[in-house]
Design a protein around this motif. Structure first.
Motif, PDB file in Angstrom:
ATOM      1  N   VAL A  79       3.466 -20.009 -18.332  1.00  0.00           N
ATOM      2  CA  VAL A  79       4.620 -20.912 -18.366  1.00  0.00           C
ATOM      3  C   VAL A  79       4.971 -21.373 -16.956  1.00  0.00           C
ATOM      4  CG1 VAL A  79       7.067 -21.097 -18.939  1.00  0.00           C
ATOM      5  CG2 VAL A  79       5.520 -19.939 -20.507  1.00  0.00           C
ATOM      6  N   GLY A  80       4.945 -20.442 -15.993  1.00  0.00           N
ATOM      7  CA  GLY A  80       5.259 -20.802 -14.610  1.00  0.00           C
ATOM      8  C   GLY A  80       4.268 -21.792 -14.034  1.00  0.00           C
ATOM      9  N   VAL A  81       2.984 -21.595 -14.300  1.00  0.00           N
ATOM     10  CA  VAL A  81       1.964 -22.519 -13.816  1.00  0.00           C
ATOM     11  C   VAL A  81       2.149 -23.893 -14.452  1.00  0.00           C
ATOM     12  CG1 VAL A  81      -0.512 -23.037 -13.842  1.00  0.00           C
ATOM     13  CG2 VAL A  81       0.275 -20.743 -13.253  1.00  0.00           C
ATOM     14  N   SER A  82       2.444 -23.903 -15.759  1.00  0.00           N
ATOM     15  CA  SER A  82       2.637 -25.175 -16.459  1.00  0.00           C
ATOM     16  C   SER A  82       3.797 -25.968 -15.858  1.00  0.00           C
ATOM     17  CB  SER A  82       2.898 -24.907 -17.942  1.00  0.00           C
ATOM     18  OG  SER A  82       3.143 -26.105 -18.632  1.00  0.00           O
ATOM     19  N   ASP A  83       4.920 -25.303 -15.628  1.00  0.00           N
ATOM     20  CA  ASP A  83       6.077 -25.983 -15.039  1.00  0.00           C
ATOM     21  C   ASP A  83       5.759 -26.508 -13.640  1.00  0.00           C
ATOM     22  OD1 ASP A  83       7.502 -25.465 -17.316  1.00  0.00           O
ATOM     23  OD2 ASP A  83       8.590 -23.748 -16.505  1.00  0.00           O
TER      24      ASP A  83
END
Length: 476
Positions: free
Chosen positions: A152-156
């Protein structure tokens, strides 16, 4: 009256092939396509793509993104499918009844040997021989839980970096016709955000699947990575890997199977009998992952020279650039807890296994040395986690932990050694690994004080039931 007046609520045709529209609507949750996005795609020439080829590509894309959600989280079904294909490509024969029986017998013998050296409960534990695909299926839920915060952090961060990159370029910095005149590229990226998060989540799912599939081909037992991936009562051996391991060492395979059965049985006993251990281990990994900082500057640098519509080029550009070089204080604390727990688990397993197998297996010493070399060279778990979450799972303080448990055993026997797991508050800490003998002395002092208190309480209770005072005289 025109057709459009008769049907005022019907959306206008986009001019894109129906197959492409269907894929894009699937990626944006079924919403109608934004006109600016449509113009951008037409400017890229996608309205002129051969419909037959587009239909084939559309099917592949829909299959890949079918379960992805807009948060960018890992899609377990995609990851599992990729992992299964990875192990199948390397060969993954079905486990025969006879091979499974060998595993059960080896674990039964292992538990008999372990019963002589530890009292930790092993009720109901059963030996299993699994194929690589079975291990993938059983462990994927835990892997997903551990890596989801990173995904999720990488996607954001990816979405933010792409939006900023296109905003900095402006309309004039993009190839002619890519966006309609007067359109803010960053605004178009905002409209495409949900689709990009789905794409990034699916890309991460593919990476997870490839990593777990590779790992499944390397591990010797179900829990070799020192994490509680396989819950009791299963004590899992990986027969194909064990055969290759024994052959490479030119060591008798039945002895190798027995030693690995003892190690895995000891590890499974520990997680089974110490209820606080597995949650604390997994919690430390999650705490580390949850506080991971994505290096957006490095991502922007990686994206600067590539086509943002090329997913493969994006992955290559971002390789090794995702994580900020500096760990946060929360991460440092989580890493200390994790390294300590991993060292304690493997240190205890080493000591207990040596006690159990040394009198039984002629090649125990050679096998033990092979396990140590395998671990020192960087095990499969280390490679997997370093790639996925920037986390090194090697139990660096293993020797200190083994010395601590050996010292406890020398001082107070197996009971004193195993009592260190009685409660998280009495388990050795990182500072105790710096001073194993000091920990042993403190534990002995606590045990001695407890024995004195128990003796005095017993005497008091005996006096109470006899009707006499402590000096032997009758109470008034």
């Amino acid at each position: 009256m025109t057709d459009s007046q008769d049907r005022p609520d019907e959306p206008e045709e986009s001019g894109l092939p129906p197959e492409l529209e269907q894929v894009l609507k699937g990626l944006t949750g079924g919403q109608e396509l934004d006109p600016q996005m449509v113009e951008m795609l037409r400017g890229m020439g996608l309205d002129k793509v051969d419909p037959q080829m587009l239909q084939m590509v559309a099917g592949q894309v829909q299959s890949m993104f079918a379960g992805a959600d807009e948060s960018g989280a890992v899609d377990a079904s995609v990851a599992t499918d990729i992992a299964r294909k990875t192990v199948a490509a390397e060969g993954d024969p079905t486990v025969s009844t006879s091979v499974d029986a060998q595993a059960r017998q080896a674990v039964d013998v292992a538990n008999l040997w372990l019963d002589a050296v530890t009292d930790l409960d092993h009720s109901g534990l059963t030996g299993r021989a699994w194929s690589r695909a079975e291990w993938v299926e059983a462990t994927m839920p835990v892997w997903r839980e551990l890596v989801d915060p990173i995904a999720v952090g990488v996607s954001d961060a990816m979405g933010a970096a792409l939006t900023k990159q296109l905003g900095d370029l402006g309309e004039g910095g993009l190839p002619e016709g890519l966006v309609p005149p007067g359109t803010n590229p960053a605004a178009v990226m905002g409209q495409m955000g949900p689709m990009l998060r789905r794409m990034q989540g699916s890309m991460f799912s593919v990476q997870l699947g490839q990593a777990v599939g590779t790992l499944a081909g390397e591990i010797l037992t179900g829990g070799e990575v020192s994490l509680p991936l396989v819950p009791a009562p299963d004590v899992v051996l990986m027969p194909e890997a064990i055969t290759a391991f024994a052959k490479g060492l030119e060591i008798d395979e039945p002895q190798a199977r027995l030693l690995l059965a003892v190690r895995e049985s000891a590890r499974t006993r520990l997680f089974h009998a110490v209820p606080w251990l597995a949650p604390q281990l997994l919690g430390a990994v999650r705490d580390y992952a949850r506080d991971t900082t994505i290096d957006t500057d490095a991502i922007e640098e990686g994206l600067r020279s590539i086509d943002p519509t090329d997913a493969e080029a994006m992955q290559q550009a971002l390789a090794g650039r995702l994580f900020a070089p500096q760990q946060s204080q929360t991460q440092k604390a989580a890493l200390t807890r994790l390294e300590t727990l991993l060292a304690l688990v493997e240190g205890w397993v080493d000591v207990v296994t040596a006690a159990a197998v040394t009198p039984q297996l002629p090649q125990a010493e050679a096998l033990g040395e092979a396990i140590r070399r395998r671990r020192a060279s960087g095990g499969p778990a280390e490679k997997t986690f370093a790639a996925l979450v920037g986390l090194d799972l090697r139990p660096r303080r293993l020797r200190d932990a083994a010395n601590l448990f050996a010292a406890l055993e020398a001082s107070g026997g197996a009971d004193a050694r195993d009592a260190a797991w009685a409660h998280p508050d009495v388990a050795p800490s990182a500072s105790d690994l710096d001073d194993p003998l000091g920990y042993v002395e403190r534990q002995n002092a606590v045990a001695s004080g407890s024995d004195t208190f128990d003796a005095e309480l017993d005497a008091l209770l005996r006096d109470d039931t006899s009707g006499e005072s402590a000096d032997g005289s009758a109470r008034p």
